[in-house]
Scaffold this motif. Structure first.
Motif, PDB file in Angstrom:
ATOM      1  N   GLU A  27      20.178  -1.710  76.461  1.00  0.00           N
ATOM      2  CA  GLU A  27      18.899  -2.177  77.015  1.00  0.00           C
ATOM      3  C   GLU A  27      18.227  -3.143  76.037  1.00  0.00           C
ATOM      4  O   GLU A  27      18.495  -3.135  74.834  1.00  0.00           O
ATOM      5  CB  GLU A  27      17.973  -1.005  77.320  1.00  0.00           C
ATOM      6  N   ALA A  28      17.341  -3.963  76.595  1.00  0.00           N
ATOM      7  CA  ALA A  28      16.669  -4.987  75.792  1.00  0.00           C
ATOM      8  C   ALA A  28      15.166  -4.842  75.904  1.00  0.00           C
ATOM      9  O   ALA A  28      14.638  -4.398  76.925  1.00  0.00           O
ATOM     10  CB  ALA A  28      17.085  -6.384  76.272  1.00  0.00           C
ATOM     11  N   LEU A  29      14.483  -5.236  74.846  1.00  0.00           N
ATOM     12  CA  LEU A  29      13.018  -5.334  74.856  1.00  0.00           C
ATOM     13  C   LEU A  29      12.652  -6.770  74.532  1.00  0.00           C
ATOM     14  O   LEU A  29      13.250  -7.391  73.651  1.00  0.00           O
ATOM     15  CB  LEU A  29      12.398  -4.372  73.844  1.00  0.00           C
ATOM     16  N   ARG A  30      11.681  -7.282  75.268  1.00  0.00           N
ATOM     17  CA  ARG A  30      11.199  -8.643  75.055  1.00  0.00           C
ATOM     18  C   ARG A  30       9.688  -8.624  74.849  1.00  0.00           C
ATOM     19  O   ARG A  30       8.965  -7.964  75.601  1.00  0.00           O
ATOM     20  CB  ARG A  30      11.488  -9.540  76.268  1.00  0.00           C
ATOM     21  N   VAL A  31       9.245  -9.361  73.834  1.00  0.00           N
ATOM     22  CA  VAL A  31       7.822  -9.679  73.713  1.00  0.00           C
ATOM     23  C   VAL A  31       7.670 -11.036  74.382  1.00  0.00           C
ATOM     24  O   VAL A  31       7.961 -12.078  73.797  1.00  0.00           O
ATOM     25  CB  VAL A  31       7.370  -9.709  72.243  1.00  0.00           C
ATOM     26  N   ARG A  32       7.270 -10.999  75.665  1.00  0.00           N
ATOM     27  CA  ARG A  32       7.342 -12.200  76.498  1.00  0.00           C
ATOM     28  C   ARG A  32       6.332 -13.253  76.077  1.00  0.00           C
ATOM     29  O   ARG A  32       6.655 -14.434  75.939  1.00  0.00           O
ATOM     30  CB  ARG A  32       7.137 -11.809  77.963  1.00  0.00           C
ATOM     31  N   LYS A  33       5.089 -12.852  75.884  1.00  0.00           N
ATOM     32  CA  LYS A  33       4.051 -13.792  75.471  1.00  0.00           C
ATOM     33  C   LYS A  33       2.873 -13.001  74.937  1.00  0.00           C
ATOM     34  O   LYS A  33       2.823 -11.772  75.050  1.00  0.00           O
ATOM     35  CB  LYS A  33       3.607 -14.690  76.638  1.00  0.00           C
ATOM     36  N   MET A  34       1.931 -13.723  74.346  1.00  0.00           N
ATOM     37  CA  MET A  34       0.747 -13.091  73.785  1.00  0.00           C
ATOM     38  C   MET A  34      -0.478 -13.461  74.605  1.00  0.00           C
ATOM     39  O   MET A  34      -0.539 -14.539  75.198  1.00  0.00           O
ATOM     40  CB  MET A  34       0.535 -13.533  72.334  1.00  0.00           C
ATOM     41  N   GLY A  35      -1.444 -12.535  74.619  1.00  0.00           N
ATOM     42  CA  GLY A  35      -2.720 -12.821  75.253  1.00  0.00           C
ATOM     43  C   GLY A  35      -3.652 -13.393  74.203  1.00  0.00           C
ATOM     44  O   GLY A  35      -3.516 -14.540  73.778  1.00  0.00           O
ATOM     45  N   SER A  36      -4.612 -12.594  73.741  1.00  0.00           N
ATOM     46  CA  SER A  36      -5.457 -13.037  72.637  1.00  0.00           C
ATOM     47  C   SER A  36      -4.673 -12.918  71.338  1.00  0.00           C
ATOM     48  O   SER A  36      -3.874 -12.014  71.157  1.00  0.00           O
ATOM     49  CB  SER A  36      -6.722 -12.177  72.575  1.00  0.00           C
ATOM     50  N   GLY A  37      -4.890 -13.849  70.443  1.00  0.00           N
ATOM     51  CA  GLY A  37      -4.144 -13.848  69.196  1.00  0.00           C
ATOM     52  C   GLY A  37      -2.726 -14.347  69.407  1.00  0.00           C
ATOM     53  O   GLY A  37      -2.285 -14.590  70.528  1.00  0.00           O
ATOM     54  N   ARG A  38      -1.995 -14.473  68.308  1.00  0.00           N
ATOM     55  CA  ARG A  38      -0.618 -14.963  68.407  1.00  0.00           C
ATOM     56  C   ARG A  38       0.365 -14.081  67.649  1.00  0.00           C
ATOM     57  O   ARG A  38       1.558 -14.385  67.588  1.00  0.00           O
ATOM     58  CB  ARG A  38      -0.537 -16.398  67.888  1.00  0.00           C
ATOM     59  N   ILE A  39      -0.094 -12.972  67.053  1.00  0.00           N
ATOM     60  CA  ILE A  39       0.764 -12.141  66.218  1.00  0.00           C
ATOM     61  C   ILE A  39       1.005 -10.786  66.877  1.00  0.00           C
ATOM     62  O   ILE A  39       0.072 -10.158  67.383  1.00  0.00           O
ATOM     63  CB  ILE A  39       0.138 -11.918  64.827  1.00  0.00           C
ATOM     64  N   ALA A  40       2.251 -10.345  66.870  1.00  0.00           N
ATOM     65  CA  ALA A  40       2.600  -8.986  67.276  1.00  0.00           C
ATOM     66  C   ALA A  40       3.458  -8.370  66.186  1.00  0.00           C
ATOM     67  O   ALA A  40       4.200  -9.068  65.484  1.00  0.00           O
ATOM     68  CB  ALA A  40       3.344  -8.971  68.608  1.00  0.00           C
ATOM     69  N   MET A  41       3.355  -7.052  66.035  1.00  0.00           N
ATOM     70  CA  MET A  41       4.193  -6.306  65.099  1.00  0.00           C
ATOM     71  C   MET A  41       5.047  -5.318  65.885  1.00  0.00           C
ATOM     72  O   MET A  41       4.544  -4.619  66.777  1.00  0.00           O
ATOM     73  CB  MET A  41       3.339  -5.526  64.095  1.00  0.00           C
ATOM     74  N   VAL A  42       6.334  -5.254  65.546  1.00  0.00           N
ATOM     75  CA  VAL A  42       7.264  -4.348  66.200  1.00  0.00           C
ATOM     76  C   VAL A  42       7.829  -3.401  65.153  1.00  0.00           C
ATOM     77  O   VAL A  42       8.548  -3.827  64.237  1.00  0.00           O
ATOM     78  CB  VAL A  42       8.406  -5.107  66.903  1.00  0.00           C
ATOM     79  N   ALA A  43       7.481  -2.115  65.265  1.00  0.00           N
ATOM     80  CA  ALA A  43       8.020  -1.095  64.365  1.00  0.00           C
ATOM     81  C   ALA A  43       9.310  -0.546  64.957  1.00  0.00           C
ATOM     82  O   ALA A  43       9.452  -0.445  66.181  1.00  0.00           O
ATOM     83  CB  ALA A  43       7.005   0.019  64.169  1.00  0.00           C
ATOM     84  N   ILE A  44      10.254  -0.172  64.098  1.00  0.00           N
ATOM     85  CA  ILE A  44      11.573   0.278  64.526  1.00  0.00           C
ATOM     86  C   ILE A  44      11.892   1.595  63.830  1.00  0.00           C
ATOM     87  O   ILE A  44      11.988   1.639  62.590  1.00  0.00           O
ATOM     88  CB  ILE A  44      12.662  -0.760  64.176  1.00  0.00           C
ATOM     89  N   VAL A  45      12.052   2.650  64.600  1.00  0.00           N
ATOM     90  CA  VAL A  45      12.404   3.945  64.020  1.00  0.00           C
ATOM     91  C   VAL A  45      13.803   3.868  63.430  1.00  0.00           C
ATOM     92  O   VAL A  45      14.754   3.441  64.092  1.00  0.00           O
ATOM     93  CB  VAL A  45      12.322   5.053  65.086  1.00  0.00           C
ATOM     94  N   GLY A  46      13.940   4.247  62.155  1.00  0.00           N
ATOM     95  CA  GLY A  46      15.231   4.239  61.492  1.00  0.00           C
ATOM     96  C   GLY A  46      15.537   2.986  60.709  1.00  0.00           C
ATOM     97  O   GLY A  46      16.600   2.900  60.079  1.00  0.00           O
TER      98      GLY A  46
END
Length: 350
Positions: free
Chosen positions: A107-126
């Motif tokens: 399976e895949a995860l996509r951060v398609r676009k941002m609303g307010s702001g331009r930064i996202a953080m993605v935490a990864i278990v392991g």
């Protein structure tokens, strides 16, 4: 023997890199802090994934990040005002941001676009990375940290710990932080005496636009010219993230996490740490205003923001096994915009 679970970067988007709380204690020998541009987002992402608040995360900009699980399930958490999608055997489904989710093998995860702001953080278990000078943060200019000191690229695979458990409860931030439209606050100095009396008034009294020259090193602004008194250069001395340098052309540059540790342009002011994440999240073309505060007020604001961040993290709660946030559904507007079965838009009477 089972294969190791990996997370593949199919697309990094505009610029994605592995960052943590930063590489502190080495500026005296010319090594920048690096680290995330917005510590609050990192801490929330890691809290959603039940990880240490300074654990490495993927920092990405303006959407476009696309990752796929290989060899097993992977739990991820996304912090930021993002449009998030998961591609699975039943097709594509959209998720609310500010939550964790487990994606199965393939399976895949996509951060398609941002609303307010331009930064996202993605935490990864392991996700476990070796520390270089006390930090896993990627500093590309010196090839430090991350994966071989590079920004993430298509095809990069991140190996996850064999004992990582992706199947615990998913979590959601119940009260995401609201966008702050207020001015970016700064403390005058340390070299404001190198400018005309009107320069600081122009800096805090006018509007500045973020130019296209904006990255993890710094942001060039365009607005009222800031006049120097005498030479436009000084003997190089220390800089920090938040320093506002002013070259001879009179247009300010705000330094960020990857900036050099010393420079020869006078610094008219320093953006307070509590507002650096907001500044870094501005897109080219957006405008901002500054407001001057004293150092004591900057410290008070920092304490207030820290208390707010702790309250946000404390509001995180587990989702039910089906992953549906019923509380969000019940408290949302479920009527407006509903489409009638016959095709006509249903318009509520109240």
């Amino acid at each position: 023997m089972s294969s190791q679970t990996e997370l593949e970067i199919v697309s990094p988007g505009a610029f994605a890199s592995l960052q943590d709380g930063g590489r502190h204690g080495f500026r005296r020998i010319g090594v920048p802090w690096a680290g995330v541009l917005d510590r609050r987002l990192m801490r929330i992402a890691n809290a959603l994934a039940d990880r240490d608040e300074n654990a490495p995360v993927i920092e990405c900009f303006d959407g476009g990040l696309h990752v796929v699980a290989h060899g097993g399930a992977v739990k991820l958490a996304v912090a930021g005002d993002a449009v998030v999608e998961v591609d699975g055997p039943d097709g594509r489904r959209q998720l609310a941001p500010w939550r964790s989710v487990t994606i199965a093998d393939g399976e895949a995860l996509r951060v398609r676009k941002m609303g307010s702001g331009r930064i996202a953080m993605v935490a990864i278990v392991g996700l476990e990375l070796p520390a270089v000078m006390g930090s896993a943060s990627t500093y590309v200019r010196a090839g430090l940290g991350g994966v071989d000191g590079r920004a993430l690229a298509a095809g990069t695979r991140l190996a996850l710990a064999a004992d990582a458990d992706p199947w615990g409860s998913d979590h959601v931030l119940t009260q995401p932080p609201a966008a702050d439209p207020g001015p970016i606050r700064l403390v005058p100095g340390p070299q404001d005496d190198h400018f005309s009396p009107a320069a600081l008034e122009a800096l805090v009294g006018g509007e500045y636009r973020v130019t296209t020259e904006a990255d993890r090193m710094g942001i060039r602004l365009e607005g009222a010219k800031l006049e120097h008194v005498g030479a436009a250069e000084i003997v190089s001395d220390a800089t920090v993230p938040g320093s506002i340098q002013v070259p001879g052309a009179g247009q300010p540059i705000v330094l960020l996490a990857d900036a050099q540790t010393a420079g020869g342009y006078p610094k008219i002011a320093t953006v307070i740490g509590a507002d650096l994440g907001r500044l870094a999240a501005l897109r080219p073309g957006q405008t901002l205003r500054f407001a001057a505060v004293c150092a004591a007020e900057g410290a008070r604001i920092a304490r207030t923001i820290e208390a707010e961040t702790r309250a946000l993290i404390a509001s995180i709660r587990a989702l039910p096994p089906d992953g549906i946030d019923l509380m969000a559904l019940y408290t949302g507007n479920l009527v407006d915009g509903v489409v009638h079965a016959l095709g006509a838009e249903y318009r509520p009477l109240y």
